[in-house]
Motif scaffolding. Structure first.
Motif, PDB file in Angstrom:
ATOM      1  N   ALA A  85       0.816  -1.217   0.000  1.00  0.00           N
ATOM      2  CA  ALA A  85       0.000   0.000   0.000  1.00  0.00           C
ATOM      3  C   ALA A  85       0.849   1.268   0.000  1.00  0.00           C
ATOM      4  CB  ALA A  85      -0.940  -0.001   1.196  1.00  0.00           C
ATOM      5  N   THR A  86       1.863   1.334   0.824  1.00  0.00           N
ATOM      6  CA  THR A  86       2.688   2.542   0.899  1.00  0.00           C
ATOM      7  C   THR A  86       3.463   2.796  -0.395  1.00  0.00           C
ATOM      8  OG1 THR A  86       2.844   2.279   3.299  1.00  0.00           O
ATOM      9  CG2 THR A  86       4.447   3.734   2.256  1.00  0.00           C
TER      10      THR A  86
ATOM     11  N   SER B 224       0.963   3.892  -3.005  1.00  0.00           N
ATOM     12  CA  SER B 224       0.483   5.241  -2.687  1.00  0.00           C
ATOM     13  C   SER B 224       1.509   6.283  -3.100  1.00  0.00           C
ATOM     14  CB  SER B 224       0.195   5.339  -1.191  1.00  0.00           C
ATOM     15  OG  SER B 224      -0.061   6.655  -0.821  1.00  0.00           O
TER      16      SER B 224
ATOM     17  N   GLU C 125       0.894   9.029  -5.994  1.00  0.00           N
ATOM     18  CA  GLU C 125       1.002  10.435  -5.616  1.00  0.00           C
ATOM     19  C   GLU C 125       2.018  11.165  -6.483  1.00  0.00           C
ATOM     20  OE1 GLU C 125       2.298  13.095  -1.734  1.00  0.00           O
ATOM     21  OE2 GLU C 125       1.703  11.018  -1.462  1.00  0.00           O
TER      22      GLU C 125
END
Length: 121
Positions: free
Chosen positions: A78-79, A82, A86
């Motif tokens: 997820a990180t 993300s 972004e």
């Protein structure tokens, strides 16, 4: 419920600075994968092991497994995703919006030059 909303309001207004820590943010990020994993996998574990082992041992093991799996998903999946979205998707959106607003006041040849320079990037 009112107390939970009041607590969240105090955090947002920065009245509870001790709750505005990065590890609380990380724990909050872990809740969604935990939510997605716990029911299905938890039921599978309980249904298959309930007659063979102590129910408290199964419960402790399942909780540990679910928290560990949630941590791994957030840290390694997820990180990074993300951060990727972004950085690169945000850049594409910024470039698109910038072109859109500049296009109203530019001539066609200038727009073509801008799109060529973006394609080079």
């Amino acid at each position: 419920m009112f107390l939970v909303y009041a607590l969240m309001l105090l955090v947002i207004l920065r009245r509870l600075k001790w709750l505005n820590k990065s590890y609380f943010l990380y724990l909050g990020m872990m809740t969604y994968p935990l939510y997605l994993l716990h029911q299905r996998i938890g039921y599978i574990i309980f249904n298959n092991l309930m007659g063979h082992y102590n129910k408290y041992l199964i419960l402790a093991g399942t909780i540990t497994l679910m928290l560990t799996a949630s941590f791994i998903i957030v840290k390694y999946s997820a990180t990074p995703l993300s951060n990727y979205f972004e950085k690169y998707l945000g850049l594409q959106i910024d470039l698109f919006l910038d072109l859109r607003y500049k296009a109203a006041s530019l001539k066609t040849k200038e727009i073509e030059k801008m799109s060529d320079s973006i394609a080079d990037k």
